[in-house]
Design a protein around this motif. Structure first.
Motif, PDB file in Angstrom:
ATOM      1  N   GLY A  46      -5.797 -74.693 120.916  1.00 34.31           N
ATOM      2  CA  GLY A  46      -6.988 -74.882 121.747  1.00 34.31           C
ATOM      3  C   GLY A  46      -7.379 -76.334 121.889  1.00 34.31           C
ATOM      4  N   CYS A  47      -7.225 -77.101 120.805  1.00 35.24           N
ATOM      5  CA  CYS A  47      -7.594 -78.514 120.869  1.00 35.24           C
ATOM      6  C   CYS A  47      -6.681 -79.290 121.815  1.00 35.24           C
ATOM      7  N   THR A  48      -5.367 -79.065 121.721  1.00 32.15           N
ATOM      8  CA  THR A  48      -4.479 -79.792 122.623  1.00 32.15           C
ATOM      9  C   THR A  48      -4.580 -79.272 124.044  1.00 32.15           C
ATOM     10  N   ALA A  49      -4.843 -77.982 124.221  1.00 28.81           N
ATOM     11  CA  ALA A  49      -5.030 -77.440 125.572  1.00 28.81           C
ATOM     12  C   ALA A  49      -6.226 -78.100 126.241  1.00 28.81           C
ATOM     13  N   ALA A  50      -7.345 -78.172 125.530  1.00 30.37           N
ATOM     14  CA  ALA A  50      -8.552 -78.767 126.108  1.00 30.37           C
ATOM     15  C   ALA A  50      -8.355 -80.253 126.388  1.00 30.37           C
ATOM     16  N   ALA A  51      -7.739 -80.971 125.437  1.00 31.55           N
ATOM     17  CA  ALA A  51      -7.516 -82.404 125.636  1.00 31.55           C
ATOM     18  C   ALA A  51      -6.602 -82.655 126.826  1.00 31.55           C
ATOM     19  N   ALA A  52      -5.536 -81.857 126.961  1.00 32.30           N
ATOM     20  CA  ALA A  52      -4.588 -82.048 128.063  1.00 32.30           C
ATOM     21  C   ALA A  52      -5.220 -81.711 129.403  1.00 32.30           C
ATOM     22  N   ALA A  53      -6.032 -80.658 129.455  1.00 26.98           N
ATOM     23  CA  ALA A  53      -6.694 -80.298 130.709  1.00 26.98           C
ATOM     24  C   ALA A  53      -7.651 -81.397 131.144  1.00 26.98           C
ATOM     25  N   ALA A  54      -8.438 -81.892 130.205  1.00 26.40           N
ATOM     26  CA  ALA A  54      -9.399 -82.950 130.546  1.00 26.40           C
ATOM     27  C   ALA A  54      -8.687 -84.245 130.918  1.00 26.40           C
ATOM     28  N   ARG A  55      -7.622 -84.563 130.210  1.00 22.65           N
ATOM     29  CA  ARG A  55      -6.844 -85.765 130.525  1.00 22.65           C
ATOM     30  C   ARG A  55      -6.306 -85.715 131.950  1.00 22.65           C
ATOM     31  N   ALA A  56      -6.010 -84.512 132.436  1.00 24.18           N
ATOM     32  CA  ALA A  56      -5.491 -84.340 133.792  1.00 24.18           C
ATOM     33  C   ALA A  56      -6.591 -84.278 134.845  1.00 24.18           C
ATOM     34  N   GLY A  57      -7.831 -84.471 134.437  1.00 27.20           N
ATOM     35  CA  GLY A  57      -8.935 -84.557 135.382  1.00 27.20           C
ATOM     36  C   GLY A  57      -9.782 -83.316 135.528  1.00 27.20           C
ATOM     37  N   LEU A  76     -10.910 -84.918 121.162  1.00 24.91           N
ATOM     38  CA  LEU A  76     -11.563 -84.253 122.290  1.00 24.91           C
ATOM     39  C   LEU A  76     -12.657 -85.133 122.898  1.00 24.91           C
ATOM     40  N   ALA A  77     -13.341 -85.895 122.054  1.00 17.94           N
ATOM     41  CA  ALA A  77     -14.331 -86.830 122.586  1.00 17.94           C
ATOM     42  C   ALA A  77     -13.667 -87.902 123.439  1.00 17.94           C
ATOM     43  N   GLU A  78     -12.515 -88.385 122.985  1.00 14.00           N
ATOM     44  CA  GLU A  78     -11.777 -89.417 123.731  1.00 14.00           C
ATOM     45  C   GLU A  78     -11.411 -88.941 125.132  1.00 14.00           C
ATOM     46  N   HIS A  79     -11.090 -87.671 125.279  1.00 16.34           N
ATOM     47  CA  HIS A  79     -10.658 -87.152 126.574  1.00 16.34           C
ATOM     48  C   HIS A  79     -11.788 -86.512 127.374  1.00 16.34           C
ATOM     49  N   GLY A  80     -12.995 -86.545 126.843  1.00 15.89           N
ATOM     50  CA  GLY A  80     -14.147 -86.068 127.611  1.00 15.89           C
ATOM     51  C   GLY A  80     -14.319 -84.568 127.643  1.00 15.89           C
ATOM     52  N   VAL A  81     -13.845 -83.875 126.633  1.00 13.22           N
ATOM     53  CA  VAL A  81     -14.006 -82.429 126.547  1.00 13.22           C
ATOM     54  C   VAL A  81     -15.397 -82.097 126.007  1.00 13.22           C
ATOM     55  N   GLU A  82     -16.079 -81.166 126.635  1.00 17.40           N
ATOM     56  CA  GLU A  82     -17.338 -80.643 126.092  1.00 17.40           C
ATOM     57  C   GLU A  82     -16.990 -79.549 125.092  1.00 17.40           C
ATOM     58  N   VAL A  83     -17.504 -79.652 123.872  1.00 16.20           N
ATOM     59  CA  VAL A  83     -17.214 -78.688 122.813  1.00 16.20           C
ATOM     60  C   VAL A  83     -18.505 -77.993 122.409  1.00 16.20           C
ATOM     61  N   LEU A  84     -18.451 -76.677 122.328  1.00 16.23           N
ATOM     62  CA  LEU A  84     -19.582 -75.893 121.822  1.00 16.23           C
ATOM     63  C   LEU A  84     -19.131 -75.133 120.592  1.00 16.23           C
ATOM     64  N   PHE A  85     -19.813 -75.394 119.458  1.00 13.73           N
ATOM     65  CA  PHE A  85     -19.527 -74.694 118.217  1.00 13.73           C
ATOM     66  C   PHE A  85     -20.421 -73.466 118.081  1.00 13.73           C
ATOM     67  N   GLN A  86     -20.053 -72.618 117.150  1.00 18.20           N
ATOM     68  CA  GLN A  86     -20.802 -71.396 116.819  1.00 18.20           C
ATOM     69  C   GLN A  86     -21.057 -70.547 118.062  1.00 18.20           C
ATOM     70  N   ILE A  87     -20.002 -70.412 118.859  1.00 20.63           N
ATOM     71  CA  ILE A  87     -20.045 -69.599 120.067  1.00 20.63           C
ATOM     72  C   ILE A  87     -19.015 -68.487 119.936  1.00 20.63           C
ATOM     73  N   VAL A  88     -19.445 -67.269 120.163  1.00 22.76           N
ATOM     74  CA  VAL A  88     -18.564 -66.113 120.055  1.00 22.76           C
ATOM     75  C   VAL A  88     -18.337 -65.530 121.442  1.00 22.76           C
ATOM     76  N   LEU A  89     -17.072 -65.274 121.768  1.00 22.69           N
ATOM     77  CA  LEU A  89     -16.762 -64.570 123.006  1.00 22.69           C
ATOM     78  C   LEU A  89     -17.233 -63.131 122.864  1.00 22.69           C
TER      79      LEU A  89
END
Length: 446
Positions: free
Chosen positions: A24-35, A111-124
């Motif tokens: 999940g961390c690399t997925a989010a970083a890669a998506a944000a890095r791609a715009g 994730l901060a470097e790539h501009g990802v918004e992270v929400l903790f303590q969130i359950v699907l």
């Protein structure tokens, strides 16, 4: 009159990643890095999953024993992680110990470097989809109550395939009878005498006949300790991380089951400390149990059925694919189920010969695309593979590489008028992955 209310809806995202483990961390970083405007949802209060909240004490190998093959963001994370374990040789890339507190910050910073918004303590809480196979929204639960989120593309990195399964994707689970590999609650012992530990023949590993674990089991005084499984790594001065013992009949998709396992695991960790203090007093007589994982280590639950299912034959033949998005060289690491242990079955079918140095196989993009879902990708241990191969692809280094590919693919699909992850041009995807450092050899045999 019954009470009802509408949910607040946030539709501001291109990509939403569910699950903040390695994939999940690399997925989010890669998506944000791609715009892509990217949101990552994590149910605990830190990122990293197995290496942080579950306290797995070491990375599985990053190499094929000739070269590093999990590259790109995976290599970046490994190098940053190693700064937290200065006792590890600088050139070591296999079985590198993990400092879990430092690794949490590595993921935070990435994730901060790539501009990802992270929400903790969130359950699907729920997944909504339409008849076209598009997920239309997620319902999440947190301190704000229930809310709905919308994105153009979703990446399921839950480990258990929750998002995909709840959206109606086909899945497999466990062996042919539904039996699952056991779980383990990892733990940390501090104030260990390192010189005395080094003097123990074979150290502690259960595979060594001189390990004290055999005397511990033979004594009968520690019934909480089930078997000889005893892996450990130095994670800091006088501090050993343990991946030890098995807890059977643990199903991470069942809250009752995993709650029982957490309680059982804490008792087991305490028993290990007391047993080691008794049977290896020079090393552990003054040790104390400083921490257990806040998450049970889970080896197996759902495997989402994708456009292609990676087979045991693919693994055995070291197969290449024209749409492969990473390589993998880890051995097939299946832990015996409770039923196999009960009948003392020799699980020789689980013990395939390890690859030779320099050998690996490809993981095709089609293993990340769930059948019947148009705007959902999966990455991590829930991808589309046969069960035996799942024993190889479930570990952290390959999950990092799969996640990076899934995140980039999600960003590319999100730009289309009607996002369709099955329609991605994999030549473009592979080219873009190479540009950011992925290990994807040019020559393939289809």
């Amino acid at each position: 009159m019954p009470f009802s209310r509408s949910l607040e809806v946030d539709a501001s995202w291109d990509v939403i990643v569910v699950g903040g483990g390695p994939a999940g961390c690399t997925a989010a970083a890669a998506a944000a890095r791609a715009g892509a405007r990217t949101l990552l949802l994590e149910q605990t209060q830190s990122l990293g999953g197995s290496g942080t909240t579950a306290l797995v004490p070491a990375w599985c190998p990053f190499s094929d024993r000739k070269q590093l093959i999990y590259r790109g963001l995976a290599e970046t994370i490994l190098n940053a992680s190693k700064r937290g374990t200065p006792h590890v040789p600088a050139d070591q890339i296999d079985w590198v110990a993990i400092n879990p507190e430092q690794l949490k910050r590595v993921y935070d910073d990435l994730l901060a470097e790539h501009g990802v918004e992270v929400l903790f303590q969130i359950v699907l809480a729920a997944v909504n989809r339409d008849e076209s196979g598009d997920v239309t929204s997620l319902v999440i639960a947190g301190k704000h109550g229930l809310r709905a989120l919308k994105a153009r593309v979703y990446v399921d990195c839950t480990g258990d395939g929750d998002l995909s399964a709840w959206a109606g994707a086909e899945f497999q689970k466990g062996d042919e009878n539904g039996n699952l590999q056991p779980g383990t609650l990892c733990f940390v012992l501090a104030n260990v005498d390192e010189a005395a530990l080094a003097a123990i023949p074979g150290r502690l590993y259960g595979g060594d006949p001189l390990s004290p674990i055999h005397a511990i089991l033979a004594s009968g005084r520690y019934p909480e300790i089930p078997d000889t499984h005893l892996c450990h790594n130095k994670i800091g001065p006088g501090t050993q991380g343990f991946n030890a013992g098995h807890m059977f009949y643990v199903d991470n998709t069942d809250p009752v089951s995993v709650s029982r396992a957490a309680r059982e695991g804490r008792k087991m960790a305490d028993a290990y400390q007391r047993a080691l203090a008794e049977f290896a007093p020079a090393a552990f007589g003054n040790s104390f149990l400083v921490s257990t994982g806040t998450q049970v280590g889970i080896r197996e639950t759902r495997r989402i059925v994708g456009d292609y299912m990676l087979t045991l034959d693919d693994w055995l033949t070291r197969r290449d694919f024209d749409d492969e998005i990473c390589r993998n060289a880890y051995f097939i690491d299946l832990h015996a189920t409770a039923e196999e242990m009960r009948i003392k079955k020799k699980v020789t079918e689980h013990r395939f010969e390890h690859y030779k140095a320099g050998e690996s196989h490809g993981i095709p993009y089609r293993c990340l695309t769930p059948k019947g879902l148009r705007n959902v990708l999966v990455a991590g241990r829930n991808i589309s593979v046969e069960r035996a191969v799942h024993g190889s692809i479930r570990v952290m280094p390959v999950c990092l590489s799969m996640g990076e590919a899934a995140g980039l693919a999600a960003a590319l699909a999100s730009r289309d008028e009607v996002p369709d992850v099955h329609a991605i041009d994999t030549d473009v995807l592979r080219s873009r992955l190479r540009e950011v450092g992925a290990y994807l050899p040019e020559a393939v045999q289809v």
